[in-house]
Design a protein around this motif. Sequence first.
Motif, PDB file in Angstrom:
ATOM      1  N   ARG A 199      31.086   3.154  43.101  1.00  0.00           N
ATOM      2  CA  ARG A 199      31.017   4.126  43.816  1.00  0.00           C
ATOM      3  C   ARG A 199      29.466   4.743  44.450  1.00  0.00           C
ATOM      4  NH1 ARG A 199      35.658   7.690  43.844  1.00  0.00           N
ATOM      5  NH2 ARG A 199      35.164   8.174  45.326  1.00  0.00           N
ATOM      6  N   SER A 200      29.638   4.564  45.849  1.00  0.00           N
ATOM      7  CA  SER A 200      28.464   5.235  46.349  1.00  0.00           C
ATOM      8  C   SER A 200      28.538   6.831  47.201  1.00  0.00           C
ATOM      9  CB  SER A 200      27.622   4.170  47.308  1.00  0.00           C
ATOM     10  OG  SER A 200      26.261   4.152  48.006  1.00  0.00           O
ATOM     11  N   GLU A 201      27.283   7.072  46.694  1.00  0.00           N
ATOM     12  CA  GLU A 201      27.682   8.518  47.931  1.00  0.00           C
ATOM     13  C   GLU A 201      26.128   9.001  48.163  1.00  0.00           C
ATOM     14  OE1 GLU A 201      30.022  10.870  48.226  1.00  0.00           O
ATOM     15  OE2 GLU A 201      31.309   9.428  46.698  1.00  0.00           O
ATOM     16  N   GLU A 202      25.912   9.243  49.216  1.00  0.00           N
ATOM     17  CA  GLU A 202      24.641  10.112  50.382  1.00  0.00           C
ATOM     18  C   GLU A 202      23.915  10.877  49.345  1.00  0.00           C
ATOM     19  OE1 GLU A 202      25.185  10.188  54.415  1.00  0.00           O
ATOM     20  OE2 GLU A 202      25.608   7.598  54.622  1.00  0.00           O
ATOM     21  N   TYR A 205      16.195  15.139  47.617  1.00  0.00           N
ATOM     22  CA  TYR A 205      17.528  13.953  47.878  1.00  0.00           C
ATOM     23  C   TYR A 205      18.167  14.892  46.529  1.00  0.00           C
ATOM     24  CZ  TYR A 205      14.812  11.403  50.939  1.00  0.00           C
ATOM     25  OH  TYR A 205      14.228  10.583  52.093  1.00  0.00           O
ATOM     26  N   SER A 206      20.089  15.130  46.917  1.00  0.00           N
ATOM     27  CA  SER A 206      20.199  15.922  45.982  1.00  0.00           C
ATOM     28  C   SER A 206      21.905  15.290  46.006  1.00  0.00           C
ATOM     29  CB  SER A 206      20.139  17.106  45.722  1.00  0.00           C
ATOM     30  OG  SER A 206      20.900  18.285  46.745  1.00  0.00           O
ATOM     31  N   PHE A 207      22.326  15.211  44.630  1.00  0.00           N
ATOM     32  CA  PHE A 207      24.104  14.916  45.124  1.00  0.00           C
ATOM     33  C   PHE A 207      25.251  16.408  43.975  1.00  0.00           C
ATOM     34  CE2 PHE A 207      27.383  13.131  44.179  1.00  0.00           C
ATOM     35  CZ  PHE A 207      28.592  13.622  44.958  1.00  0.00           C
ATOM     36  N   SER A 208      25.742  17.150  44.119  1.00  0.00           N
ATOM     37  CA  SER A 208      26.668  17.622  42.818  1.00  0.00           C
ATOM     38  C   SER A 208      27.801  17.274  42.800  1.00  0.00           C
ATOM     39  CB  SER A 208      26.403  18.695  43.485  1.00  0.00           C
ATOM     40  OG  SER A 208      25.226  19.813  43.849  1.00  0.00           O
ATOM     41  N   PHE A 209      28.256  16.236  41.254  1.00  0.00           N
ATOM     42  CA  PHE A 209      29.381  16.486  40.697  1.00  0.00           C
ATOM     43  C   PHE A 209      29.714  17.670  40.130  1.00  0.00           C
ATOM     44  CE2 PHE A 209      26.868  12.568  39.883  1.00  0.00           C
ATOM     45  CZ  PHE A 209      27.713  11.197  40.773  1.00  0.00           C
ATOM     46  N   ARG A 210      30.708  17.854  40.543  1.00  0.00           N
ATOM     47  CA  ARG A 210      31.434  18.926  40.340  1.00  0.00           C
ATOM     48  C   ARG A 210      32.763  19.270  39.043  1.00  0.00           C
ATOM     49  NH1 ARG A 210      28.208  22.444  41.815  1.00  0.00           N
ATOM     50  NH2 ARG A 210      27.719  22.693  44.515  1.00  0.00           N
ATOM     51  N   ASN A 211      32.909  20.132  38.003  1.00  0.00           N
ATOM     52  CA  ASN A 211      34.119  20.006  37.073  1.00  0.00           C
ATOM     53  C   ASN A 211      33.921  18.577  36.350  1.00  0.00           C
ATOM     54  OD1 ASN A 211      36.274  20.963  36.403  1.00  0.00           O
ATOM     55  ND2 ASN A 211      37.802  19.951  37.863  1.00  0.00           N
ATOM     56  N   VAL A 212      33.443  17.749  35.921  1.00  0.00           N
ATOM     57  CA  VAL A 212      32.543  16.474  35.559  1.00  0.00           C
ATOM     58  C   VAL A 212      33.585  16.303  34.308  1.00  0.00           C
ATOM     59  CG1 VAL A 212      31.593  14.590  34.149  1.00  0.00           C
ATOM     60  CG2 VAL A 212      30.244  16.162  36.314  1.00  0.00           C
ATOM     61  N   LYS A 213      34.825  15.579  34.107  1.00  0.00           N
ATOM     62  CA  LYS A 213      35.481  15.250  32.865  1.00  0.00           C
ATOM     63  C   LYS A 213      35.280  13.689  31.627  1.00  0.00           C
ATOM     64  CE  LYS A 213      39.307  17.627  35.544  1.00  0.00           C
ATOM     65  NZ  LYS A 213      40.089  17.194  36.642  1.00  0.00           N
ATOM     66  N   GLU A 214      34.771  13.085  32.923  1.00  0.00           N
ATOM     67  CA  GLU A 214      34.121  11.921  31.769  1.00  0.00           C
ATOM     68  C   GLU A 214      32.796  11.381  31.627  1.00  0.00           C
ATOM     69  OE1 GLU A 214      37.166   9.103  33.376  1.00  0.00           O
ATOM     70  OE2 GLU A 214      36.058   8.716  34.718  1.00  0.00           O
ATOM     71  N   ASP A 215      32.547  10.549  30.877  1.00  0.00           N
ATOM     72  CA  ASP A 215      31.022   9.951  31.126  1.00  0.00           C
ATOM     73  C   ASP A 215      30.903   9.460  31.860  1.00  0.00           C
ATOM     74  OD1 ASP A 215      31.107  11.008  28.577  1.00  0.00           O
ATOM     75  OD2 ASP A 215      30.882   9.658  27.442  1.00  0.00           O
ATOM     76  N   PHE A 216      29.826   8.647  33.063  1.00  0.00           N
ATOM     77  CA  PHE A 216      29.194   7.822  33.912  1.00  0.00           C
ATOM     78  C   PHE A 216      27.997   7.356  33.765  1.00  0.00           C
ATOM     79  CE2 PHE A 216      29.221  12.070  36.193  1.00  0.00           C
ATOM     80  CZ  PHE A 216      27.168  11.943  36.402  1.00  0.00           C
ATOM     81  N   GLU A 217      27.471   6.230  34.460  1.00  0.00           N
ATOM     82  CA  GLU A 217      26.421   5.979  34.680  1.00  0.00           C
ATOM     83  C   GLU A 217      26.069   5.521  35.847  1.00  0.00           C
ATOM     84  OE1 GLU A 217      24.399   1.434  33.792  1.00  0.00           O
ATOM     85  OE2 GLU A 217      26.373   0.927  33.710  1.00  0.00           O
ATOM     86  N   TYR A 218      24.985   6.353  35.951  1.00  0.00           N
ATOM     87  CA  TYR A 218      24.210   6.231  37.614  1.00  0.00           C
ATOM     88  C   TYR A 218      22.707   5.664  37.689  1.00  0.00           C
ATOM     89  CZ  TYR A 218      21.859  10.271  37.042  1.00  0.00           C
ATOM     90  OH  TYR A 218      20.448  11.297  36.048  1.00  0.00           O
ATOM     91  N   TYR A 219      22.242   5.551  39.337  1.00  0.00           N
ATOM     92  CA  TYR A 219      21.049   4.940  39.433  1.00  0.00           C
ATOM     93  C   TYR A 219      20.760   5.360  41.018  1.00  0.00           C
ATOM     94  CZ  TYR A 219      22.976   0.618  41.645  1.00  0.00           C
ATOM     95  OH  TYR A 219      23.733   0.111  42.255  1.00  0.00           O
ATOM     96  N   VAL A 220      19.939   5.527  41.432  1.00  0.00           N
ATOM     97  CA  VAL A 220      19.276   6.034  42.594  1.00  0.00           C
ATOM     98  C   VAL A 220      18.892   4.757  43.704  1.00  0.00           C
ATOM     99  CG1 VAL A 220      17.920   7.506  44.748  1.00  0.00           C
ATOM    100  CG2 VAL A 220      19.358   8.422  42.071  1.00  0.00           C
ATOM    101  N   LYS A 221      19.188   4.761  44.887  1.00  0.00           N
ATOM    102  CA  LYS A 221      18.280   3.883  45.727  1.00  0.00           C
ATOM    103  C   LYS A 221      18.200   4.289  46.617  1.00  0.00           C
ATOM    104  CE  LYS A 221      19.463  -0.589  47.938  1.00  0.00           C
ATOM    105  NZ  LYS A 221      21.003  -1.633  48.427  1.00  0.00           N
TER     106      LYS A 221
END
Length: 170
Positions: free
Chosen positions: A49-52, A61-77
């Motif tokens: 999935r992608s978020e600005e 540059y920033s983005f906040s994940f709220r109330n995280v319940k599961e593992d995830f992988e991420y990268y920035v482009k």
Amino acid sequence: PSTLAIVVSVTPGTNEIPFRANVEVQAVVNGFQPDVVQLNYRSIGKDWRSEEMPMGDDGRYSFSFRNVKEDFEYYVKARDDISEHYDISVFVEPAIEKLSALLTYPSYTGMAPVRIDRKVAGLRALEGTKVQFEARTNVPVREGQILFKDMEDVQFDLAEPQLLKGSFVI
């Protein structure tokens, strides 16, 4: 002017967080400064999935994940540059599910021992009373202790991975 954007840092990088915590991902980009960069992420077994990530007043540059319940992988482009991949691992914080105490009063009182199987915060008893605690936890633990305001702290013994025992005299 250069149109090359380079992702030079990403925080928090790979990290462990408590269940239902918030995670703010921040990126620093050198060179060309686009208005937004993309945060790409996925949970295990799910699609990307992608978020600005808009640029803040501080140039990050920033983005906040709220109330995280599961593992995830991420990268920035940022334009054509891609950061390394990072992992956020979620863990469940230990909590006491069941707490019981056996109060054995001083012999001079003639009082029978009393078992308390409920929350025992604010426990009151006569001086000289022996208190034996058992605490069952929601996840396996390595150690535990009772912290007191006006007494020495008590270290629990690990009876089982999810069962702690300890005692002290008031």
